[in-house]
Motif scaffolding. Structure first.
Motif, PDB file in Angstrom:
ATOM      1  N   LEU B 196       2.112 -40.323   2.431  1.00 57.54           N
ATOM      2  CA  LEU B 196       1.856 -41.169   3.594  1.00 57.54           C
ATOM      3  C   LEU B 196       2.759 -40.776   4.758  1.00 57.54           C
ATOM      4  O   LEU B 196       2.325 -40.732   5.906  1.00 57.54           O
ATOM      5  CB  LEU B 196       2.065 -42.650   3.256  1.00 57.54           C
ATOM      6  CG  LEU B 196       1.207 -43.230   2.135  1.00 57.54           C
ATOM      7  CD1 LEU B 196       1.386 -44.745   2.072  1.00 57.54           C
ATOM      8  CD2 LEU B 196      -0.264 -42.912   2.327  1.00 57.54           C
ATOM      9  N   ARG B 197       4.009 -40.485   4.432  1.00 54.11           N
ATOM     10  CA  ARG B 197       4.941 -40.085   5.488  1.00 54.11           C
ATOM     11  C   ARG B 197       4.529 -38.761   6.113  1.00 54.11           C
ATOM     12  O   ARG B 197       4.587 -38.591   7.326  1.00 54.11           O
ATOM     13  CB  ARG B 197       6.369 -39.993   4.943  1.00 54.11           C
ATOM     14  CG  ARG B 197       7.028 -41.370   4.817  1.00 54.11           C
ATOM     15  CD  ARG B 197       8.299 -41.293   4.008  1.00 54.11           C
ATOM     16  NE  ARG B 197       9.225 -40.307   4.535  1.00 54.11           N
ATOM     17  CZ  ARG B 197      10.131 -40.559   5.475  1.00 54.11           C
ATOM     18  NH1 ARG B 197      10.219 -41.768   5.975  1.00 54.11           N
ATOM     19  NH2 ARG B 197      10.947 -39.624   5.893  1.00 54.11           N
ATOM     20  N   SER B 198       4.099 -37.837   5.278  1.00 54.05           N
ATOM     21  CA  SER B 198       3.728 -36.540   5.853  1.00 54.05           C
ATOM     22  C   SER B 198       2.426 -36.644   6.636  1.00 54.05           C
ATOM     23  O   SER B 198       2.216 -35.912   7.591  1.00 54.05           O
ATOM     24  CB  SER B 198       3.664 -35.467   4.774  1.00 54.05           C
ATOM     25  OG  SER B 198       2.475 -35.596   4.051  1.00 54.05           O
ATOM     26  N   LEU B 199       1.565 -37.597   6.269  1.00 51.32           N
ATOM     27  CA  LEU B 199       0.340 -37.807   7.044  1.00 51.32           C
ATOM     28  C   LEU B 199       0.624 -38.567   8.334  1.00 51.32           C
ATOM     29  O   LEU B 199      -0.195 -38.593   9.245  1.00 51.32           O
ATOM     30  CB  LEU B 199      -0.677 -38.612   6.214  1.00 51.32           C
ATOM     31  CG  LEU B 199      -1.308 -37.924   5.010  1.00 51.32           C
ATOM     32  CD1 LEU B 199      -2.034 -38.939   4.147  1.00 51.32           C
ATOM     33  CD2 LEU B 199      -2.272 -36.821   5.462  1.00 51.32           C
ATOM     34  N   GLY B 200       1.798 -39.223   8.359  1.00 49.23           N
ATOM     35  CA  GLY B 200       2.137 -40.032   9.532  1.00 49.23           C
ATOM     36  C   GLY B 200       1.367 -41.336   9.569  1.00 49.23           C
ATOM     37  O   GLY B 200       1.200 -41.946  10.627  1.00 49.23           O
ATOM     38  N   THR B 201       0.902 -41.798   8.406  1.00 50.38           N
ATOM     39  CA  THR B 201       0.099 -43.028   8.394  1.00 50.38           C
ATOM     40  C   THR B 201       0.904 -44.255   7.956  1.00 50.38           C
ATOM     41  O   THR B 201       0.424 -45.364   8.050  1.00 50.38           O
ATOM     42  CB  THR B 201      -1.126 -42.893   7.474  1.00 50.38           C
ATOM     43  OG1 THR B 201      -0.681 -42.561   6.157  1.00 50.38           O
ATOM     44  CG2 THR B 201      -2.052 -41.800   7.985  1.00 50.38           C
ATOM     45  N   CYS B 202       2.114 -44.023   7.468  1.00 48.77           N
ATOM     46  CA  CYS B 202       2.984 -45.131   7.077  1.00 48.77           C
ATOM     47  C   CYS B 202       4.419 -44.641   7.184  1.00 48.77           C
ATOM     48  O   CYS B 202       4.712 -43.514   6.780  1.00 48.77           O
ATOM     49  CB  CYS B 202       2.682 -45.579   5.640  1.00 48.77           C
ATOM     50  SG  CYS B 202       3.856 -46.791   4.977  1.00 48.77           S
ATOM     51  N   GLY B 203       5.283 -45.471   7.750  1.00 46.80           N
ATOM     52  CA  GLY B 203       6.677 -45.081   7.890  1.00 46.80           C
ATOM     53  C   GLY B 203       7.373 -44.945   6.545  1.00 46.80           C
ATOM     54  O   GLY B 203       8.321 -44.188   6.395  1.00 46.80           O
ATOM     55  N   GLY B 204       6.899 -45.696   5.549  1.00 51.35           N
ATOM     56  CA  GLY B 204       7.443 -45.580   4.196  1.00 51.35           C
ATOM     57  C   GLY B 204       8.825 -46.174   4.016  1.00 51.35           C
ATOM     58  O   GLY B 204       9.446 -45.974   2.977  1.00 51.35           O
ATOM     59  N   ASP B 205       9.299 -46.929   5.025  1.00 51.79           N
ATOM     60  CA  ASP B 205      10.629 -47.516   4.902  1.00 51.79           C
ATOM     61  C   ASP B 205      10.541 -48.771   4.023  1.00 51.79           C
ATOM     62  O   ASP B 205      10.100 -49.828   4.465  1.00 51.79           O
ATOM     63  CB  ASP B 205      11.151 -47.868   6.303  1.00 51.79           C
ATOM     64  CG  ASP B 205      12.618 -48.263   6.281  1.00 51.79           C
ATOM     65  OD1 ASP B 205      13.085 -48.762   5.232  1.00 51.79           O
ATOM     66  OD2 ASP B 205      13.290 -48.071   7.305  1.00 51.79           O
ATOM     67  N   MET B 206      10.975 -48.623   2.781  1.00 50.11           N
ATOM     68  CA  MET B 206      10.801 -49.719   1.839  1.00 50.11           C
ATOM     69  C   MET B 206      11.729 -50.884   2.132  1.00 50.11           C
ATOM     70  O   MET B 206      11.406 -52.026   1.846  1.00 50.11           O
ATOM     71  CB  MET B 206      10.956 -49.210   0.410  1.00 50.11           C
ATOM     72  CG  MET B 206       9.891 -48.147   0.114  1.00 50.11           C
ATOM     73  SD  MET B 206       9.947 -47.464  -1.539  1.00 50.11           S
ATOM     74  CE  MET B 206       9.184 -48.754  -2.484  1.00 50.11           C
ATOM     75  N   GLU B 207      12.861 -50.595   2.760  1.00 51.23           N
ATOM     76  CA  GLU B 207      13.777 -51.680   3.107  1.00 51.23           C
ATOM     77  C   GLU B 207      13.198 -52.590   4.182  1.00 51.23           C
ATOM     78  O   GLU B 207      13.510 -53.768   4.263  1.00 51.23           O
ATOM     79  CB  GLU B 207      15.115 -51.114   3.578  1.00 51.23           C
ATOM     80  CG  GLU B 207      15.991 -50.726   2.406  1.00 51.23           C
ATOM     81  CD  GLU B 207      17.271 -50.059   2.845  1.00 51.23           C
ATOM     82  OE1 GLU B 207      17.628 -50.172   4.021  1.00 51.23           O
ATOM     83  OE2 GLU B 207      17.900 -49.409   1.991  1.00 51.23           O
ATOM     84  N   LYS B 208      12.353 -52.009   5.023  1.00 52.78           N
ATOM     85  CA  LYS B 208      11.706 -52.819   6.054  1.00 52.78           C
ATOM     86  C   LYS B 208      10.381 -53.394   5.556  1.00 52.78           C
ATOM     87  O   LYS B 208       9.589 -53.916   6.333  1.00 52.78           O
ATOM     88  CB  LYS B 208      11.443 -51.969   7.300  1.00 52.78           C
ATOM     89  CG  LYS B 208      12.694 -51.605   8.062  1.00 52.78           C
ATOM     90  CD  LYS B 208      12.334 -50.814   9.313  1.00 52.78           C
ATOM     91  CE  LYS B 208      13.586 -50.354  10.039  1.00 52.78           C
ATOM     92  NZ  LYS B 208      13.251 -49.363  11.082  1.00 52.78           N
ATOM     93  N   GLY B 209      10.142 -53.221   4.273  1.00 49.52           N
ATOM     94  CA  GLY B 209       8.915 -53.782   3.698  1.00 49.52           C
ATOM     95  C   GLY B 209       7.667 -52.994   4.048  1.00 49.52           C
ATOM     96  O   GLY B 209       6.559 -53.499   3.928  1.00 49.52           O
ATOM     97  N   GLN B 210       7.836 -51.760   4.499  1.00 46.89           N
ATOM     98  CA  GLN B 210       6.661 -50.978   4.878  1.00 46.89           C
ATOM     99  C   GLN B 210       5.849 -50.520   3.668  1.00 46.89           C
ATOM    100  O   GLN B 210       4.697 -50.134   3.798  1.00 46.89           O
ATOM    101  CB  GLN B 210       7.073 -49.762   5.723  1.00 46.89           C
ATOM    102  CG  GLN B 210       7.544 -50.175   7.114  1.00 46.89           C
ATOM    103  CD  GLN B 210       8.062 -49.012   7.924  1.00 46.89           C
ATOM    104  OE1 GLN B 210       8.309 -47.934   7.400  1.00 46.89           O
ATOM    105  NE2 GLN B 210       8.229 -49.217   9.211  1.00 46.89           N
ATOM    106  N   MET B 211       6.492 -50.518   2.500  1.00 48.30           N
ATOM    107  CA  MET B 211       5.759 -50.212   1.265  1.00 48.30           C
ATOM    108  C   MET B 211       6.270 -51.118   0.161  1.00 48.30           C
ATOM    109  O   MET B 211       7.470 -51.298   0.013  1.00 48.30           O
ATOM    110  CB  MET B 211       5.992 -48.751   0.844  1.00 48.30           C
ATOM    111  CG  MET B 211       5.062 -47.759   1.502  1.00 48.30           C
ATOM    112  SD  MET B 211       5.360 -46.095   0.865  1.00 48.30           S
ATOM    113  CE  MET B 211       4.129 -46.015  -0.440  1.00 48.30           C
TER     114      MET B 211
END
Lengths: 491, 494
Positions: B196-211
């Motif tokens: 997802l990060r390499s696609l640029g479709t999700c920041g992937g920051d788990m601390e911010k609850g992004q995943m």
């Protein structure tokens, strides 16, 4: 000066442009009439003279400069289902008491942007659920018409009963309504006014308090077919804030009225004939067909075989959507809140106090038909029926250009007559719900008086985006009917 | 989901119980926040960390008459993700309403895709270690709205609601129950995040609850009937996923071996105690009364748009890793490190372009990363550009400077951002390869140190002392190879 309130919208717009009177005079005349009539008719939940006079001042300035907009200076009534910026909008419900939207509905924004002035917000059945305006939590709305020799109060129909009464009683030059199962056309028929709903998506639903999203159609209630054409022309148009809004050119509906009905095929759906139909209704229907035939139209019998399922189908889909649409009234952010012992009791007590019995009934029906185990049997099946009803129309329109039907199964009925029997109330929509289910445009035109002197309407239904045909046929019907009767002023 | 029976293949470690080994079966539902400026159906900002209730459009607060309008960017991101997951893109899909009451859900329903998701079946390769890769099936991906946030700890009696997140677009990515250990589960999440990060479709920051993941766990005897699963909600780190699976599998095994049965239920993971506990049973499950959202038309688009997005799809991490190994001859480890994120990979490729790829890899992974770590900054803040580092490697390869001098030059460049070639010129660090000059230095040394000369002749290994002295005399600029040759010749050690 002549009574400015008695003017049609079209005549008033001409008078303003000719400087026969000012927008201020026109607004003041309507405000005065509305203020004095409202105690008896109860059709306004709120009068908005400041709004009307401010708009009138701008209109006079524009008229003076020769920069009149299409509805410059026209005092209108707005159904209280349309959010009006800074002006209390209640949907006739206690749950929205005191709610002042910080935004304007697209339809009213377009109307005010075209120069219209708001006389007031009109009463309706609570959340537009009803056919008599009697479920309104705030006022008793009365039809200006009375049966010959009777003083009994009659309903104006509903849910846009306040708008219909206000137009019929000359308290405004026209009004907005919304039609989910007949809520514009039925009250128009019962008050001797013209009611139109366009194709689904023609008028934006943005800022209109939702009842049943897939069935809700904003539209005008007017004194004449031409007035309705002028209003719809402004109300209609693409709105990026409504994902179901149609992105189409809006034609000049008034111009389409001149087309006549010569060569048009008028369909009479045979399923709309019933043994129980009052003679006055069936006679009027036949007369209407003869009038159009007399103007060169061809009359054809068509079939809408799924008609008998329309009402049950409607009373599943509409409550299903309503049960979800009304979930937002939870006392958390705006409107009424009744604090209970904890979250769930707060929800329950807020909604029990805020919603009237008819709204509660429909929320419960809707919740039931969407529940696990019942969804397939009710909601899904109703959706399938809905598709069949739409197919019926598509097939019928292969054989005709416009349908002619009665608008209502009877004339205006007495207040309280049907409130104890929801099913008999629901039957009011029998001729009108199909057009909502199919999303096709339809119009109610006053066509005659019943034996006891009450107005009766005929309904025209056109194919999707067939509004021009609708107005052409509506104008022909109006002309032939020569309906000029007015309720005797008793208020 | 319990209906599937195809996975009889045993993999992963069995968990020992009193009655023998148990196999754990894991499937996941990952919620990934779509990288977009505005929310799924409103124009409000998706920025993290705003003051409460400052990113709230009329719709997000559930005001009457407001309507959802789909955000094209979010739809595009879902398609892009679907393509990255090698999945079927459904050009016709539909939004449904999921109805339930909660204060952080202003509409009283969540707009989601229940029956007709935008993305259908796909698969991803999950790398467990240098040798092992497993394939995990993707069942579907759908778009839905996030809820707001209920804050229970600001007041002893009241709950506060922040609607900043309400309506933010999420992708729910549902895996097949293809994972067989806590390690595989964590690796799946990690790989998905990387994609997802390499696609640029999700920041992937788990601390911010992004995943965050809902993890479905069941156990069975190898090859046996599938067990009843429990769903562990909202697990938000790889470590927690692994811990939750471990705990839950052991809990289920203990119950079954004790003669009990597993109740299908939803459980919570308590990160402090490292355990799961019951949240609600199947009987208490909500009836969400899903139905198609009548405010929205079906989501339809042309295949041509999908093709257009596919054409701009970046190389995925697994593809890039394979290429780095093949094209640059890197070890699996280095290839893994250098493809960890798009920025690093691009940086490395620029450094290695037309140069010694392995040397480039060493400089990036050791010198550069070491310096960045020490300075506590990220690659994007590095003053040493890829062009500079490439230039430095060029200077080593063409003999202009020695590897040792190069380290000093790098340090200076890292401090100031000055080009290595400029540093070398300005500080006169060019390697001394001129034989005549070096011979003179050597001659002087031999003349001045007769004792050392004797020692070297007896013990040639002591030559290092002379080399050191030459380097000292030349300020480290002498070419060590040239020095060695001259010394050997002069001291007659050939």
């Amino acid at each position: 000066m002549a009574d400015l309130s008695a003017l049609t919208l079209d005549a008033a717009l001409t008078g303003l442009r000719n400087k026969d009177f000012s927008a201020k005079e026109l607004a003041e005349s309507h405000i005065a009439t509305a203020e004095s009539a409202n105690a008896s008719l109860g059709c306004f939940l709120k009068l908005t003279p400041d709004h009307a006079l401010k708009a009138a001042a701008e209109s006079d300035a524009r008229l003076a400069k020769g920069e009149a907009r299409p509805l410059e200076g026209a005092p209108l009534a707005i159904k209280d289902l349309f959010c009006t910026e800074g002006v209390e909008t209640t949907a006739s419900s206690k749950i929205l008491e005191g709610f002042k939207p910080p935004y304007e509905s697209t339809v009213t924004r377009r109307l005010f942007g075209a120069g219209a002035a708001m006389v007031g917000k009109t009463s309706l059945d609570e959340f537009a659920m009803g056919s008599s305006t009697e479920t309104c939590a705030y006022s008793k709305t009365v039809n200006p018409w009375r049966a010959n020799g009777s003083n009994a109060a009659l309903t104006p129909g509903g849910s846009s009963g306040g708008s219909a009464s206000a137009v019929a009683a000359d308290l405004c030059l026209g009004a907005t309504g919304t039609d989910t199962g007949g809520s514009i056309r039925q009250p128009a028929a019962l008050t001797g006014t013209v009611g139109v709903k366009g194709t689904y998506g023609l008028c934006s639903r943005f800022g209109v308090v939702a009842f049943a999203s897939s069935l809700d159609h904003p539209g005008p209630i007017a004194k004449t077919v031409k007035d309705a054409a002028l209003l719809l022309g402004v109300m209609a148009g693409h709105d990026p804030n409504d994902a179901t809004s149609l992105d189409v050119e809006i034609p000049d509906y008034a111009a389409a009225m001149g087309k006549g009905v010569k060569g048009l095929r008028i369909g009479l759906p045979k399923e709309y004939v019933s043994d129980g139909m009052p003679e006055a209704i069936s006679d009027l229907w036949k007369t209407g067909a003869d009038w159009l035939k007399g103007q060169g139209a061809e009359i054809v019998e068509v079939s809408l075989p799924h008609t008998k399922y329309a009402l049950p189908c409607y009373y599943i889909i509409a409550p299903a959507e309503a049960s979800s649409n009304l979930a937002r009234y939870d006392g958390m952010r705006y409107g009424l809140r009744v604090d209970g012992e904890g979250l769930v009791p707060t929800y329950e007590e807020t909604r029990a106090a805020g919603f009237g019995p008819e709204v509660q009934r429909r929320v419960m029906i809707g919740t039931y038909v969407l529940s696990a185990g019942y969804y397939d049997a009710y909601y899904l099946r109703a959706q399938k029926v809905r598709r069949k009803i739409a197919d019926d129309f598509a097939k019928a329109f292969e054989q005709c250009d416009v349908l002619l039907t009665p608008a209502t199964p009877s004339g205006a009925f007495a207040l309280g007559e049907k409130t104890d029997d929801p099913v008999s109330m629901y039957l009011n929509d029998i001729f009108t719900v199909t057009a909502n289910l199919a999303g096709v445009p339809a119009m109610s035109v006053p066509a005659g008086l019943s034996a006891d002197g009450l107005p009766l309407g005929l309904q025209l239904i056109a194919p999707p985006l067939g509004e021009q045909t609708l107005f052409a046929a509506g104008a022909a019907l109006e002309e032939a009917a020569g309906f000029t009767a007015k309720p005797e002023r008793w208020w | 989901m319990n209906a599937f029976t195809t996975h009889s293949e045993q993999r992963g470690e069995l968990i020992p119980g009193e009655t023998g080994g148990w196999e754990v079966i894991i499937g996941m539902e990952v919620h990934a926040q779509v990288a977009s400026e505005s929310k799924l159906f409103s124009g409000a900002s998706t920025d993290f960390g705003g003051a409460p209730n400052t990113h709230v459009a009329l719709l997000d607060a559930g005001l009457p008459g407001t309507l959802p309008v789909p955000n094209r960017k979010c739809v595009e991101q879902a398609i892009r993700t679907g393509l990255g997951l090698k999945a079927k893109i459904n050009t016709w899909s539909r939004f449904d309403r999921k109805n339930y009451f909660y204060p952080d859900l202003p509409l009283g329903y969540q707009i989601s895709q229940y029956k007709h998701p935008i993305v259908g079946e796909g698969k991803i390769e999950v790398r467990l270690d240098e040798e092992t890769t497993i394939e995990v099936g993707i069942e579907r991906l759908h778009l839905e709205q996030d809820a707001g946030k209920s804050i229970h700890d600001l007041d002893p009696t009241a709950t506060y609601v922040d609607l900043n997140r309400a309506g933010v677009a999420l992708m729910e990515i549902v895996s097949r129950p293809d994972m067989r250990s806590s390690k595989e589960a964590a690796a799946f999440m990690s790989t998905l995040r990387e994609i997802l990060r390499s696609l640029g479709t999700c920041g992937g920051d788990m601390e911010k609850g992004q995943m965050r993941a809902d993890v479905n766990v069941s156990v069975r005897k190898p090859g046996g009937e599938l067990g009843t699963r429990c769903e562990i909600k909202n697990v938000n780190s790889m470590t927690f996923i692994a811990q939750a699976v471990e705990y839950e599998a052991r809990r289920q095994i203990e119950i079954i071996e004790g003669g009990g049965t597993i109740d299908q239920e939803t459980r919570l993971f308590d990160a402090v105690k490292g355990e799961t506990r019951s949240m609600r049973s199947k009987e208490e499950a909500h009836d969400y009364r899903y139905f198609p959202d009548p405010d929205l038309l079906p989501l339809q688009f042309e295949q041509a748009w999908v093709d257009e997005i596919a054409a701009t799809l970046p190389e995925l991490p697994s593809e890039k890793r394979a290429r780095f190994q093949a094209e640059y001859g890197l070890s699996a480890y280095d290839a893994g490190v250098l493809t960890g994120d798009r920025e690093t990979a691009a940086y490395y490729e620029e450094v290695a372009s037309g140069r010694d790829a392995k040397l480039a890899a060493n400089w990036v992974t050791q010198d550069l990363f070491g310096a960045l770590n020490k300075a506590g900054i990220g690659l994007s803040e590095s003053k040493v550009t890829a062009a500079h580092l490439g230039q430095l490697i060029g200077l080593i390869k063409d003999g202009t400077i020695s590897g040792k001098i190069a380290k000093d030059v790098f340090e200076k460049s890292f401090e100031t951002g000055e080009a290595p070639a400029d540093i070398v010129e300005r500080e006169g660090l060019r390697q001394m390869s001129d034989t005549g000059e070096l011979e003179k230095v050597v001659d002087d040394l031999i003349a001045a140190n007769p004792d050392q000369v004797e020692q070297v002749k007896a013990k040639p290994k002591a030559l290092g002392w002379f080399v050191g002295q030459v380097m000292k005399a030349t300020g480290g600029k002498a070419n060590p190879q040239a020095v060695n040759e001259i010394l050997k010749k002069k001291l007659e050690l050939e």
